[in-house]
Design an enzyme around this catalytic site. Sequence first.
Site, mmCIF file in Angstrom:
data_model
loop_
_atom_site.group_PDB
_atom_site.id
_atom_site.type_symbol
_atom_site.label_atom_id
_atom_site.label_comp_id
_atom_site.label_asym_id
_atom_site.label_seq_id
_atom_site.Cartn_x
_atom_site.Cartn_y
_atom_site.Cartn_z
ATOM 1 C CE LYS A 13 -2.242 -1.093 3.854
ATOM 2 N NZ LYS A 13 -1.768 -2.443 4.179
ATOM 3 N NE ARG A 88 -4.122 -1.407 10.315
ATOM 4 C CZ ARG A 88 -3.064 -0.819 9.754
ATOM 5 N NH1 ARG A 88 -3.120 0.404 9.321
ATOM 6 N NH2 ARG A 88 -1.934 -1.485 9.627
ATOM 7 N NE ARG A 127 7.617 -3.357 5.548
ATOM 8 C CZ ARG A 127 6.311 -3.116 5.603
ATOM 9 N NH1 ARG A 127 5.672 -2.638 4.558
ATOM 10 N NH2 ARG A 127 5.623 -3.370 6.680
ATOM 11 N NE ARG A 135 6.340 -0.722 9.747
ATOM 12 C CZ ARG A 135 5.133 -0.625 9.178
ATOM 13 N NH1 ARG A 135 4.999 -0.097 7.989
ATOM 14 N NH2 ARG A 135 4.070 -1.065 9.811
ATOM 15 N NE ARG A 146 1.450 -4.871 11.316
ATOM 16 C CZ ARG A 146 2.171 -4.391 10.308
ATOM 17 N NH1 ARG A 146 3.363 -4.888 10.043
ATOM 18 N NH2 ARG A 146 1.718 -3.412 9.581
HETATM 19 P P1 AMP Z 1 0.788 0.629 9.184
HETATM 20 O O1 AMP Z 1 2.001 1.462 8.915
HETATM 21 O O2 AMP Z 1 -0.426 1.101 8.418
HETATM 22 O O3 AMP Z 1 1.039 -0.841 9.014
HETATM 23 O O4 AMP Z 1 0.429 0.857 10.729
HETATM 24 C C1 AMP Z 1 1.315 0.501 11.770
HETATM 25 C C2 AMP Z 1 0.549 0.299 13.066
HETATM 26 O O5 AMP Z 1 -0.102 1.527 13.437
HETATM 27 C C3 AMP Z 1 -0.571 -0.723 13.005
HETATM 28 O O6 AMP Z 1 -0.118 -2.047 13.214
HETATM 29 C C4 AMP Z 1 -1.471 -0.253 14.139
HETATM 30 O O7 AMP Z 1 -0.939 -0.588 15.401
HETATM 31 C C5 AMP Z 1 -1.392 1.258 14.000
HETATM 32 N N1 AMP Z 1 -2.412 1.769 13.050
HETATM 33 C C6 AMP Z 1 -2.194 2.393 11.858
HETATM 34 N N2 AMP Z 1 -3.345 2.731 11.273
HETATM 35 C C7 AMP Z 1 -4.338 2.317 12.105
HETATM 36 C C8 AMP Z 1 -5.755 2.350 12.045
HETATM 37 N N3 AMP Z 1 -6.396 2.885 11.000
HETATM 38 N N4 AMP Z 1 -6.435 1.810 13.088
HETATM 39 C C9 AMP Z 1 -5.809 1.287 14.156
HETATM 40 N N5 AMP Z 1 -4.485 1.203 14.276
HETATM 41 C C10 AMP Z 1 -3.735 1.714 13.258
#
Ligand code: AMP
Length: 187
Positions: A13, A88, A127, A135, A146
């Site tokens: 994404k 999400r 990655r 990360r 996740r």
């Molecule tokens: P991402 O970079 O989108 O994979 O987000 C990293 C982490 O941030 C996720 O595993 C969640 O812990 C938190 N996070 C990001 N976006 C959301 C969302 N829309 N709702 C809840 N938690 C989020």
Amino acid sequence: MNIILFGPPGAGKGTQAKFLIEKFKIIQISTGDILREEVKLKTDLGISAKNIMDNGDLVPDEIIMSIVEKRLAEPDCKKGFILDGFPRTLNQALELEKILKVQNSEINKIIFIDVDEDILIDRITTRALETSNIREDDNSTILKNRIKIYKKDTKPVLDFYKNMKKLVTVNGMMSIEDVSKAIVKLL
Ligand code: AMP
């Protein structure tokens, strides 16, 4: 044009969002990036979100919605935006509808980057190895969590947009360039 990029962790994404912001000159709103910045700055929000993120769990909807509502009110969103990593949960999708309605705006398309879940672990491990900016949530135990949460809480969001006839699907197993081309064709 207001777009949601949707897909499991590791679907690409973020990579596709970077391509689309260049191509269409619209902005990207990544809730994950915003949260990581808050963690880095050690704000109250960042401190409370850090453990949740490190475990691969979801940050509570109220926190996410206040971040998104604030961001969407900024003038640069008027020309269009790409939401990456949001919504999400079904509740987040419903709340987003309310915010956009007040702004006289709407989501035009949700692009589902469909990736075989078996290869996600491989992708994210790569990655983690390839990037210098590792990360904390890119390791396999947390990744499994996740993916579990994605299936339970996030996937139902797909049906919501499918019913609204806004969902388009792209095969995310192709090369990055081919996925980009497929997305452009659909927009
Ligand atoms: P991402 O970079 O989108 O994979 O987000 C990293 C982490 O941030 C996720 O595993 C969640 O812990 C938190 N996070 C990001 N976006 C959301 C969302 N829309 N709702 C809840 N938690 C989020």
